[in-house]
Design an enzyme around this catalytic site. Structure first.
Site, PDB file in Angstrom:
ATOM      1  N   ASP A 156      49.019  20.453  38.533  1.00 37.41           N
ATOM      2  CA  ASP A 156      49.192  21.508  37.535  1.00 37.41           C
ATOM      3  C   ASP A 156      50.664  21.510  37.113  1.00 37.41           C
ATOM      4  O   ASP A 156      51.489  20.780  37.660  1.00 37.41           O
ATOM      5  CB  ASP A 156      48.716  22.853  38.067  1.00 37.41           C
ATOM      6  CG  ASP A 156      49.557  23.369  39.217  1.00 37.41           C
ATOM      7  OD1 ASP A 156      50.623  22.793  39.479  1.00 37.41           O
ATOM      8  OD2 ASP A 156      49.143  24.340  39.858  1.00 37.41           O
ATOM      9  N   SER A 157      50.990  22.325  36.137  1.00 36.06           N
ATOM     10  CA  SER A 157      52.327  22.265  35.542  1.00 36.06           C
ATOM     11  C   SER A 157      53.305  23.206  36.221  1.00 36.06           C
ATOM     12  O   SER A 157      54.501  23.162  35.939  1.00 36.06           O
ATOM     13  CB  SER A 157      52.231  22.643  34.067  1.00 36.06           C
ATOM     14  OG  SER A 157      51.890  24.020  33.953  1.00 36.06           O
ATOM     15  N   GLY A 158      52.816  24.070  37.089  1.00 34.73           N
ATOM     16  CA  GLY A 158      53.675  25.059  37.720  1.00 34.73           C
ATOM     17  C   GLY A 158      53.705  26.388  36.997  1.00 34.73           C
ATOM     18  O   GLY A 158      54.157  27.389  37.560  1.00 34.73           O
ATOM     19  N   GLY A 159      53.253  26.428  35.752  1.00 33.25           N
ATOM     20  CA  GLY A 159      53.330  27.655  34.958  1.00 33.25           C
ATOM     21  C   GLY A 159      52.564  28.807  35.586  1.00 33.25           C
ATOM     22  O   GLY A 159      53.063  29.937  35.663  1.00 33.25           O
ATOM     23  N   CYS A 195      27.166  17.279  56.481  1.00 33.86           N
ATOM     24  CA  CYS A 195      28.548  17.361  56.975  1.00 33.86           C
ATOM     25  C   CYS A 195      28.554  17.583  58.484  1.00 33.86           C
ATOM     26  O   CYS A 195      27.547  17.996  59.062  1.00 33.86           O
ATOM     27  CB  CYS A 195      29.300  18.478  56.256  1.00 33.86           C
ATOM     28  SG  CYS A 195      29.091  20.098  57.013  1.00 33.86           S
ATOM     29  N   CYS A 199      27.291  20.933  59.926  1.00 32.32           N
ATOM     30  CA  CYS A 199      25.834  21.139  59.897  1.00 32.32           C
ATOM     31  C   CYS A 199      25.090  20.174  60.821  1.00 32.32           C
ATOM     32  O   CYS A 199      24.047  20.519  61.363  1.00 32.32           O
ATOM     33  CB  CYS A 199      25.326  20.992  58.468  1.00 32.32           C
ATOM     34  SG  CYS A 199      25.955  22.286  57.375  1.00 32.32           S
ATOM     35  N   GLN A 243      44.833  27.999  25.334  1.00 33.86           N
ATOM     36  CA  GLN A 243      44.963  29.404  25.708  1.00 33.86           C
ATOM     37  C   GLN A 243      44.387  30.257  24.576  1.00 33.86           C
ATOM     38  O   GLN A 243      43.709  29.739  23.696  1.00 33.86           O
ATOM     39  CB  GLN A 243      46.434  29.751  25.996  1.00 33.86           C
ATOM     40  CG  GLN A 243      46.997  29.070  27.261  1.00 33.86           C
ATOM     41  CD  GLN A 243      46.444  29.652  28.559  1.00 33.86           C
ATOM     42  OE1 GLN A 243      45.751  30.681  28.580  1.00 33.86           O
ATOM     43  NE2 GLN A 243      46.714  28.956  29.675  1.00 33.86           N
ATOM     44  N   ASP A 246      52.482  25.476  30.422  1.00 30.15           N
ATOM     45  CA  ASP A 246      52.008  26.562  29.561  1.00 30.15           C
ATOM     46  C   ASP A 246      52.261  27.906  30.219  1.00 30.15           C
ATOM     47  O   ASP A 246      52.686  27.986  31.375  1.00 30.15           O
ATOM     48  CB  ASP A 246      50.510  26.410  29.266  1.00 30.15           C
ATOM     49  CG  ASP A 246      49.654  26.624  30.506  1.00 30.15           C
ATOM     50  OD1 ASP A 246      50.182  26.497  31.640  1.00 30.15           O
ATOM     51  OD2 ASP A 246      48.461  26.907  30.362  1.00 30.15           O
ATOM     52  N   HIS A 263      32.571  21.700  55.420  1.00 30.01           N
ATOM     53  CA  HIS A 263      31.241  22.022  54.892  1.00 30.01           C
ATOM     54  C   HIS A 263      31.306  22.478  53.441  1.00 30.01           C
ATOM     55  O   HIS A 263      30.530  22.026  52.593  1.00 30.01           O
ATOM     56  CB  HIS A 263      30.546  23.093  55.725  1.00 30.01           C
ATOM     57  CG  HIS A 263      29.338  23.622  55.027  1.00 30.01           C
ATOM     58  ND1 HIS A 263      28.153  22.912  54.960  1.00 30.01           N
ATOM     59  CD2 HIS A 263      29.148  24.722  54.273  1.00 30.01           C
ATOM     60  CE1 HIS A 263      27.289  23.573  54.226  1.00 30.01           C
ATOM     61  NE2 HIS A 263      27.863  24.678  53.790  1.00 30.01           N
ATOM     62  N   ASP A 306      38.664  22.783  39.204  1.00 34.08           N
ATOM     63  CA  ASP A 306      39.387  22.925  40.473  1.00 34.08           C
ATOM     64  C   ASP A 306      39.287  24.373  40.884  1.00 34.08           C
ATOM     65  O   ASP A 306      39.199  25.270  40.035  1.00 34.08           O
ATOM     66  CB  ASP A 306      40.868  22.555  40.322  1.00 34.08           C
ATOM     67  CG  ASP A 306      41.668  23.710  39.741  1.00 34.08           C
ATOM     68  OD1 ASP A 306      41.609  23.915  38.505  1.00 34.08           O
ATOM     69  OD2 ASP A 306      42.328  24.438  40.508  1.00 34.08           O
ATOM     70  N   GLY A 347      43.561  30.070  31.412  1.00 35.63           N
ATOM     71  CA  GLY A 347      43.540  31.507  31.185  1.00 35.63           C
ATOM     72  C   GLY A 347      42.184  32.143  31.388  1.00 35.63           C
ATOM     73  O   GLY A 347      41.961  33.286  30.960  1.00 35.63           O
ATOM     74  N   CYS A 354      22.389  19.821  54.611  1.00 38.06           N
ATOM     75  CA  CYS A 354      23.747  19.293  54.464  1.00 38.06           C
ATOM     76  C   CYS A 354      24.024  18.269  55.552  1.00 38.06           C
ATOM     77  O   CYS A 354      23.612  18.432  56.703  1.00 38.06           O
ATOM     78  CB  CYS A 354      24.757  20.435  54.554  1.00 38.06           C
ATOM     79  SG  CYS A 354      26.475  19.890  54.369  1.00 38.06           S
TER      80      CYS A 354
END
Lengths: 375, 375
Positions: free
Chosen positions: B93-96, B307, B310, B190, B147, B336, B267, B217, B305
């Site tokens: 990400d840009s940090g904004g 994993c 499980c 945005q 942004d 999991h 994300d 946003g 599942c």
């Protein structure tokens, strides 16, 4: 699950022994280090990762497990091996040590110890009979007799009274133990730093007859020199054909010295606890990964180690994780420290087999001294 | 490392797309979920375990990494992939967003944002140019334009001013981006909840020209219905031949709805953060493993599942770990939850390919409703 509980000694090198302990859940090559899995988990490790470090047996804590989740519950859920997904051997302590160090409002009498839980204040009582029953419910391959860990320092009178109580409890523990193929019970030598008491205790336990013999009440502040002296005075009084377990020990140098004095088994929180506080054991000494000098260091933690922390990451990254308080720091450093201990035990076994234990001891101390100077 | 940065769409099902994004460090099958690796680690997970959940790309945070360990340091140590042992693609990400949510004493003007670190109070400034430089130093496969994440709620005037500032910063970000084969930069739409602003923003970004387009946003308190409405109004304004990324989203139902509206990438901290607070996503709804009703439950967390949590453990054991605050609880539940998200994305891709997305959506909501009733 039908193997007999058995101990064989293959080689001796002075007092040191190369052996194998066979239990219901598998065999343990000795000298062996047992990672501590207090509450049904070796903290920050998957069981398969613990096994990958070379550990063949872990230690579980009766005190913690009786309080949470409860011994009867573990039994209903299929025993501790199944509960925590560790199919190899488990040794459980008796709860005596933790009751005295963790519980509140302890009242000790001839029958046992009444106390309140450090978690919720609930009332409990541990007796030799209940401790053995709990360890049976947990399905421990190795059960420990219920004892009182003598405080340090103690006068000879205090140590004597405490030891003789532990010997009466040892007899009750032995009588309460339910014999099953592949399962065994160890007695625990007490007696403080007093050679006569230690030898009396060893004799009392031999008279009762156990599958193995532990030395308890050490690593409680007496120092390495005194500890080694007590071992020198105690180990010869123990049966040669049974495993010997030094409880709660220790640093690598403690383990090396105790192996040379005839000890076969060890447990200690040091590698796991250190892994959660940014401390790493390496072939050139102990490192504090929080130290700023690691911030730009692209070299591995220990170039001779094959664990993931050393293979896949730099000291700079481990430093970063420690500074950020990331869980991965605990995961990687615990893994590394257990691998270090696993490699140390493997090297000790190889040195006993090849008659080079003195060389190993000398080169260990040389490397640590050089690392200490460099660090 | 010489692959071109490219996006292909193989199938469409309504607005939903099955595609593949190719980057310098490998390809990502879309729709894709990106686990969040804030400080150079997906918390409580080894990178190989993250990959085993189906994740092909992770997200790193510019704000956290610029403060600790520092972007120049990461570059000197060989870039973020090498530093954290993740050889697959990374989006930063840009940090904004984090500057506005975490940093102290923020001062925003046309040039960028001055702030003090939430860690030590040190002064820093992020501008579009510095944000892009940091992401270059980190070696991000996907760089995000710098942004301002418009606060919620915002008036149309506030949202407009914020959006137009972000569009000026988007141009400066695009100009600062150093073109390299296999590396790309995404613009961020945005405009708050206002359709006209969103479409103006999308047009401005298209005029600049990006390798992908994010919708920012959202998931800031507006609710799922409003979020879906904004997507319905925004996605058609984005180029069909470029990947679309919905930032910070979300719950499984949010992701399913957004995929149906043409989003390709996601994300969210939800699976990882939930894993550290005893919350588990399952095919029959969300479980709180601290709940006492799990204490004696021998069944697996999610029978479908694969994993480790499980396969190898009971709900009773996971409950025990959560009650004890054990690190292994965070490790297993994070694993999991990421596997659940990975399986969800795999199922979404298969459903788009086979034209059964409507069936997947219906059966997902049925199962969650049944589980909610049972829980």
């Amino acid at each position: 699950m039908s193997a007999n509980f058995a101990f064989e000694v293959f080689h001796c090198a002075g007092a040191a022994r190369l052996g194998r302990l066979t239990t219901a859940h598998g065999a343990i090559d000795t000298p062996a280090f047992m990672p501590v899995g207090t509450a049904g988990t070796v903290k920050a490790m998957l069981p398969e990762s613990v096994a990958s470090t070379g550990a063949q047996i872990i230690l579980g804590n009766t005190y913690h497990l009786m309080l949470r989740p409860g011994a009867e519950r573990v039994a209903e859920l299929g025993g501790l091996h199944r509960f925590m997904n560790w199919q190899a051997p488990i040794l459980t302590d008796s709860g005596g040590y933790q009751v005295m160090s963790l519980a509140a409002l302890r009242e000790i009498d001839e029958t046992g110890v009444a106390f309140r839980s450090h978690l919720d204040g609930s009332r409990h009582k541990l007796t030799p009979e209940r401790s053995i029953e709990i360890q049976d419910l947990l399905d421990a391959d190795v059960t420990m007799a219920f004892d009182e860990c003598t405080s340090f320092p103690a006068t000879v009178e205090q140590a004597s009274q405490s030891m003789t109580l532990s010997m009466r409890w040892a007899l009750r523990s032995r009588q309460a133990f339910r014999a099953r193929p592949g399962y065994g019970i160890f007695g625990i030598v007490q007696g403080g730093v007093f050679a006569g008491l230690r030898q009396d205790s060893a004799r009392a336990l031999r008279d009762i007859g156990f599958d193995g013999y532990a030395v308890g009440g050490l690593a409680v502040g007496e120092g390495q020199e005194t500890m080694f002296k007590v071992l020198d005075e105690t180990v010869p009084a123990l049966p040669a054909d049974r495993p010997r377990y030094l409880m709660g020990v220790g640093k690598p140098a403690d383990i090396i010295g105790a192996v040379a004095r005839g000890i076969d088994m060890f447990d200690c929180v040091l590698p796991t606890r250190s892994g959660r506080t940014a401390q790493a054991f390496t072939r050139s000494g102990t490192l504090n990964l929080r130290n700023a000098r690691h911030a730009d260091d692209m070299s591995p933690l220990d170039a001779e180690c094959a664990c993931p922390a050393c293979k896949d990451y730099s000291r700079a990254y481990l430093h970063h994780l420690c500074r950020c308080g990331e869980i991965l720091a605990s995961m990687l450093l615990t893994w590394h420290n257990l691998r270090y201990y696993g490699d140390l035990m493997r090297a000790l076994r190889a040195a006993i087999a090849s008659g080079t234990l003195a060389d190993l001891v000398a080169s260990f101390h040389d490397a640590q001294a050089r690392g200490g100077a460099a660090a």
